[in-house]
Design a protein around this motif. Structure first.
Motif, PDB file in Angstrom:
ATOM      1  N   ALA A 295       7.110   8.191  12.891  1.00 41.09           N
ATOM      2  CA  ALA A 295       6.301   9.399  13.095  1.00 41.09           C
ATOM      3  C   ALA A 295       6.456  10.360  11.928  1.00 41.09           C
ATOM      4  O   ALA A 295       5.464  10.935  11.441  1.00 41.09           O
ATOM      5  N   LYS A 296       7.676  10.545  11.459  1.00 36.82           N
ATOM      6  CA  LYS A 296       7.919  11.462  10.339  1.00 36.82           C
ATOM      7  C   LYS A 296       7.300  10.948   9.046  1.00 36.82           C
ATOM      8  O   LYS A 296       6.748  11.725   8.260  1.00 36.82           O
ATOM      9  N   ILE A 297       7.374   9.649   8.812  1.00 40.59           N
ATOM     10  CA  ILE A 297       6.751   9.068   7.620  1.00 40.59           C
ATOM     11  C   ILE A 297       5.246   9.238   7.683  1.00 40.59           C
ATOM     12  O   ILE A 297       4.611   9.631   6.707  1.00 40.59           O
ATOM     13  N   GLU A 298       4.655   8.948   8.847  1.00 46.40           N
ATOM     14  CA  GLU A 298       3.203   9.065   9.001  1.00 46.40           C
ATOM     15  C   GLU A 298       2.711  10.493   8.830  1.00 46.40           C
ATOM     16  O   GLU A 298       1.601  10.719   8.338  1.00 46.40           O
TER      17      GLU A 298
ATOM     18  N   PRO B 176       0.850  -1.197   0.000  1.00 44.07           N
ATOM     19  CA  PRO B 176       0.000   0.000   0.000  1.00 44.07           C
ATOM     20  C   PRO B 176       0.886   1.248   0.000  1.00 44.07           C
ATOM     21  O   PRO B 176       2.095   1.171   0.212  1.00 44.07           O
ATOM     22  N   GLU B 177       0.287   2.382  -0.223  1.00 47.09           N
ATOM     23  CA  GLU B 177       1.033   3.643  -0.168  1.00 47.09           C
ATOM     24  C   GLU B 177       1.597   3.829   1.246  1.00 47.09           C
ATOM     25  O   GLU B 177       0.962   3.457   2.236  1.00 47.09           O
ATOM     26  N   ALA B 178       2.760   4.430   1.333  1.00 42.86           N
ATOM     27  CA  ALA B 178       3.391   4.670   2.632  1.00 42.86           C
ATOM     28  C   ALA B 178       2.498   5.524   3.529  1.00 42.86           C
ATOM     29  O   ALA B 178       2.559   5.414   4.755  1.00 42.86           O
ATOM     30  N   THR B 179       1.653   6.351   2.917  1.00 44.04           N
ATOM     31  CA  THR B 179       0.755   7.197   3.700  1.00 44.04           C
ATOM     32  C   THR B 179      -0.291   6.372   4.460  1.00 44.04           C
ATOM     33  O   THR B 179      -0.949   6.891   5.359  1.00 44.04           O
ATOM     34  N   GLN B 180      -0.428   5.096   4.129  1.00 40.74           N
ATOM     35  CA  GLN B 180      -1.412   4.241   4.806  1.00 40.74           C
ATOM     36  C   GLN B 180      -0.845   3.534   6.032  1.00 40.74           C
ATOM     37  O   GLN B 180      -1.565   2.817   6.715  1.00 40.74           O
ATOM     38  N   ILE B 181       0.423   3.742   6.305  1.00 36.38           N
ATOM     39  CA  ILE B 181       1.041   3.081   7.457  1.00 36.38           C
ATOM     40  C   ILE B 181       0.280   3.402   8.741  1.00 36.38           C
ATOM     41  O   ILE B 181      -0.057   2.511   9.516  1.00 36.38           O
ATOM     42  N   LYS B 182      -0.022   4.663   8.962  1.00 39.86           N
ATOM     43  CA  LYS B 182      -0.713   5.073  10.187  1.00 39.86           C
ATOM     44  C   LYS B 182      -2.092   4.425  10.269  1.00 39.86           C
ATOM     45  O   LYS B 182      -2.495   3.917  11.316  1.00 39.86           O
ATOM     46  N   GLN B 183      -2.824   4.437   9.164  1.00 35.15           N
ATOM     47  CA  GLN B 183      -4.167   3.873   9.147  1.00 35.15           C
ATOM     48  C   GLN B 183      -4.132   2.377   9.475  1.00 35.15           C
ATOM     49  O   GLN B 183      -4.915   1.893  10.291  1.00 35.15           O
ATOM     50  N   ILE B 184      -3.220   1.655   8.862  1.00 32.10           N
ATOM     51  CA  ILE B 184      -3.115   0.220   9.103  1.00 32.10           C
ATOM     52  C   ILE B 184      -2.663  -0.039  10.542  1.00 32.10           C
ATOM     53  O   ILE B 184      -3.219  -0.900  11.232  1.00 32.10           O
TER      54      ILE B 184
END
Length: 90
Positions: free
Chosen positions: A38-41, A7-15
Motif C-alpha cells: 500500500a505504501k509503495i503504491e 516496469p517502474e514501481a509506480t506501475q505496481i498498482k496498475q498491473i
C-alpha cells in the motif's frame, strides 16, 4: 548476462488492478506485507530492490498463469457429433 528490466514501481498498482488481484493476495503471493505494498503504491515509500523484484515476479507469475489457463468449458461442447467411416457427409 542479460539485464532484467522491470516496469517502474509506480506501475505496481496498475498491473495489480489489471489482473484483478487485491493487495492482500499480492502480499500472500510475493511475501511482501500488504501495508508495504500500500505504501509503495501510494508513493509513501520506495520499496527495496528485493521487495520490488518479489512483487513483479508475483505479478508476472499471475499474468502467465492467466494466459496459459484454459477452462474446459471454453473448449468443450455438449453437442457431440459422431461420424462413422461409412457415413455420408452432407
Amino acid at each position: 548476462m542479460k539485464a532484467v528490466r522491470f516496469p517502474e514501481a509506480t506501475q505496481i498498482k496498475q498491473i495489480r488492478n489489471s489482473l484483478g488481484i487485491t493487495q492482500s493476495a499480492l502480499a500472500k503471493r510475493s511475501g511482501v506485507s500488504q501495508s508495504t505494498i500500500a505504501k509503495i503504491e501510494r508513493c509513501k515509500i520506495k520499496g527495496s530492490y528485493p521487495e520490488v523484484v518479489k512483487l513483479f515476479e508475483a505479478l508476472e507469475e499471475e499474468a502467465e498463469k492467466r494466459l496459459t489457463k484454459v477452462r474446459l468449458r471454453d473448449i468443450s461442447t455438449k453437442k457431440v457429433i459422431g461420424v462413422q467411416s461409412e457415413d455420408q457427409v452432407k
